[in-house]
Design an enzyme around this catalytic site. Structure first.
Site, mmCIF file in Angstrom:
data_model
loop_
_atom_site.group_PDB
_atom_site.id
_atom_site.type_symbol
_atom_site.label_atom_id
_atom_site.label_comp_id
_atom_site.label_asym_id
_atom_site.label_seq_id
_atom_site.Cartn_x
_atom_site.Cartn_y
_atom_site.Cartn_z
ATOM 1 N N CYS A 132 0.834 -1.209 0.000
ATOM 2 C CA CYS A 132 0.000 0.000 0.000
ATOM 3 C C CYS A 132 0.867 1.256 0.000
ATOM 4 O O CYS A 132 0.477 2.282 -0.566
ATOM 5 C CB CYS A 132 -0.951 0.004 1.194
ATOM 6 S SG CYS A 132 -0.142 -0.097 2.814
ATOM 7 N N HIS A 498 -1.631 1.368 7.416
ATOM 8 C CA HIS A 498 -2.076 1.321 6.023
ATOM 9 C C HIS A 498 -1.963 2.701 5.394
ATOM 10 O O HIS A 498 -2.298 3.710 6.015
ATOM 11 C CB HIS A 498 -3.526 0.832 5.977
ATOM 12 C CG HIS A 498 -4.080 0.701 4.602
ATOM 13 N ND1 HIS A 498 -3.442 -0.025 3.611
ATOM 14 C CD2 HIS A 498 -5.206 1.227 4.023
ATOM 15 C CE1 HIS A 498 -4.157 0.037 2.506
ATOM 16 N NE2 HIS A 498 -5.225 0.794 2.727
#
Length: 553
Positions: A132, A498
């Site tokens: 990510c 994230h």
């Protein structure tokens, strides 16, 4: 952080790589490195880079048990040094002409047009095991047109690893440019080459749990550096390849050079050093170059501008020739060059000894839609910006006056009443519109027009005396930047969490790139990224130059 499938798992970390030969049709691919400690998917990504056979189509034969099954481990397959493997599978086909006739938007039924509008979001990027950080970096970077153009004009200078990386990035940028939200893009080829070129992003988690999470800012800086080593901003059809040794300095610069990284992101600073432990040591000035501004967060930091301003004055330790040892210095910097793009990194991670991890600073920091850095510039650059902005202001006023006069003229043509009173009113309105509106000032309104004209003349005279200060035509000449991209982090530590990319679509909407998922949100929601909790917090803000004095200009 939401749960994610670990694509790459089951890793033994200490096996030595071997080389194998792969026969694919009539081709024989020799000396392909195979790291038996890595998952099978990594080797398939390598084969994809060499053959364009997508991993899901690949059937690898010649191992113990016949062929490589999904989830298999190399240790169980008995692969040895110089072994011959066979690859079966067809490469991705060249797109064919559409079988059905193209239907243009203006010919579509209303229902189909509404469905099309809802699907106009670009495609996302598949998460290939804690990627990510890379996906969010790429989604922001490809929104910089000069980067895409330089990649298109690259013809292949540099070593094999450099060429492989840039060609793979060019292919990925092109694929994303043609993508839609209906189908995500799977960056197997680029991720594989990226990890080969930069092993620090190929670190494995303990216990064979796939690849580790990495830092998005470090990823951004790594890619910008890689681009700067091989690409430049080139005019017209000229290739963008950097050839030769060290590129020349940019015009009127002492630290920035003719490469893509410096041209697009390079800030040149006039830096003054003063030793705080010796009055006998004189202060001195030098020029330094950076490609981003790093803002350290304290208990007083509340806004991006003040964070940037504070970052330009700091106390550091460096060697003192006078004292013959390390000493404290005050470092004060001013901006001597404003690039077309400005990257600002909030330093939100600090090392904690008790947990042996980099913990996150959650303090909320607001950031503006328009960042004005004129007061942070050198006097020479300030004078040039003031003269440039004054000319822009006068041009905008003149354009507004001409537009108003034209509108009145058109209105006069349409009227059926030819009375002298209406014509006098119209002429008076046109005359008033042609006069420049008074400039906003802190001085009493009694100040005369000649005084204002004299002040403006002095601004232009000072800029003319100083002469040119900009390095390139693409430099920021107004001193103002528009926010267009954000990379956020959600989570408490740098080793986890994230990353998501946020990119401005227009004045009212932004796009959110959460790996393969792309969504549109209202621009007002960007304020939710200031921080203060466990939701997404701005980590890197990307600004682009403004060529007008306002976003509406």
């Amino acid at each position: 952080r939401r749960a994610r499938t670990q694509v790459l798992a089951g890793v033994h970390r200490h096996a030595m790589p071997i080389t194998v030969t792969v026969k694919w049709g009539k081709q024989k691919l020799e000396n392909i490195e195979l790291d038996t400690s890595e998952p099978v998917e990594v080797f398939k990504a390598q084969l994809y880079a060499l053959t364009s056979v997508p991993p899901e189509r690949q059937k690898i034969m010649g191992v113990k048990g016949g062929f490589v099954k999904e989830g298999a481990k190399w240790d169980d397959l008995g692969v040895k040094q110089s072994q011959m493997l066979m690859l079966m599978g067809s490469a991705e086909a060249v797109p064919e002409a559409p079988a059905e006739k193209t239907v243009f938007v203006e010919d579509m039924p209303a229902a189909d047009l509404a469905a099309l509008s809802a699907s106009r979001n670009p495609g996302g990027l598949t998460n290939l095991g804690n990627t990510c950080y890379l996906n969010s970096t790429l989604q922001v970077m490809i929104k910089i047109p000069e980067v895409s153009l330089a990649l298109q004009k690259y013809v292949g200078a540099g070593g094999e690893s450099d060429k492989a990386l840039l060609f793979a990035l060019r292919e990925l940028v092109a694929e994303l440019g043609q993508s839609s939200a209906a189908q995500e893009v799977r960056p197997f080829k680029f991720v594989s080459i990226f990890r080969q070129n930069f092993p620090m992003f190929a670190q494995q988690a303990e216990g064979g749990r796939g690849f580790m999470q990495q830092d998005a800012e470090e990823c951004w800086s790594t890619i910008v550096t890689a681009l700067a080593q091989r690409l430049k901003i080139s005019p017209g059809p000229e290739p963008s390849d950097l050839t030769g040794a060290t590129p020349a300095l940019l015009p009127r610069m002492q630290a920035l050079r003719h490469n893509l990284g410096d041209a697009l992101f390079g800030l040149e600073m006039r830096v003054k050093y003063k030793c705080l432990e010796s009055e006998a040591e004189p202060a001195y000035e030098t020029r330094e170059a950076v490609r981003k501004i790093s803002c350290h967060i304290t208990d007083k930091t509340a806004h991006l501008y003040t964070a940037v301003e504070s970052s330009l004055t700091e106390t550091i330790e460096k060697s003192s020739q006078t004292l013959g040892r390390e000493a404290a210095y005050q470092k004060t910097a001013q901006l001597a060059r404003l690039p077309p793009y400005l990257a600002v990194n909030f330093v939100r991670f600090a090392w904690r000894k008790d947990t042996a991890k980099r913990a996150k600073i959650l303090r909320p920091i607001s950031f503006p839609d328009v960042l004005d850095v004129r007061n942070l510039c050198t006097d020479e650059l300030k004078a040039n910006i003031a003269s440039h902005n004054n000319r822009l202001e006068e041009a905008e006023k003149q354009a507004a006056a001409e537009a108003a006069a034209k509108a009145i003229e058109e209105a006069m043509k349409d009227t059926t009443d030819e009375s002298e009173g209406i014509h006098k009113l119209a002429r008076a309105a046109a005359s008033a519109a042609a006069k420049p509106a008074p400039m906003e000032t802190d001085e009493p309104s009694a100040s005369s027009e000649p005084d204002k004209n004299q002040a403006i003349a002095e601004i232009h005279a000072e800029a003319a005396r100083i002469g040119p200060v900009h390095a390139l035509d693409c430099d920021n000449k107004t001193g103002q930047y528009e926010l267009f991209g954000i990379i956020t982090h959600q989570g408490r530590t740098a080793e986890g969490g994230h990353y998501v990319a946020w990119v401005k679509r227009d004045a009212k909407t932004w796009l959110v790139f959460d790996d393969e998922t792309v969504a549109e949100i209202d621009a007002a929601r960007i304020k939710e990224l200031y921080g203060g909790g466990d939701w997404h917090i701005a980590y890197v803000c990307l600004y682009r130059k403004m060529d007008t004095l306002s976003l509406e200009g």
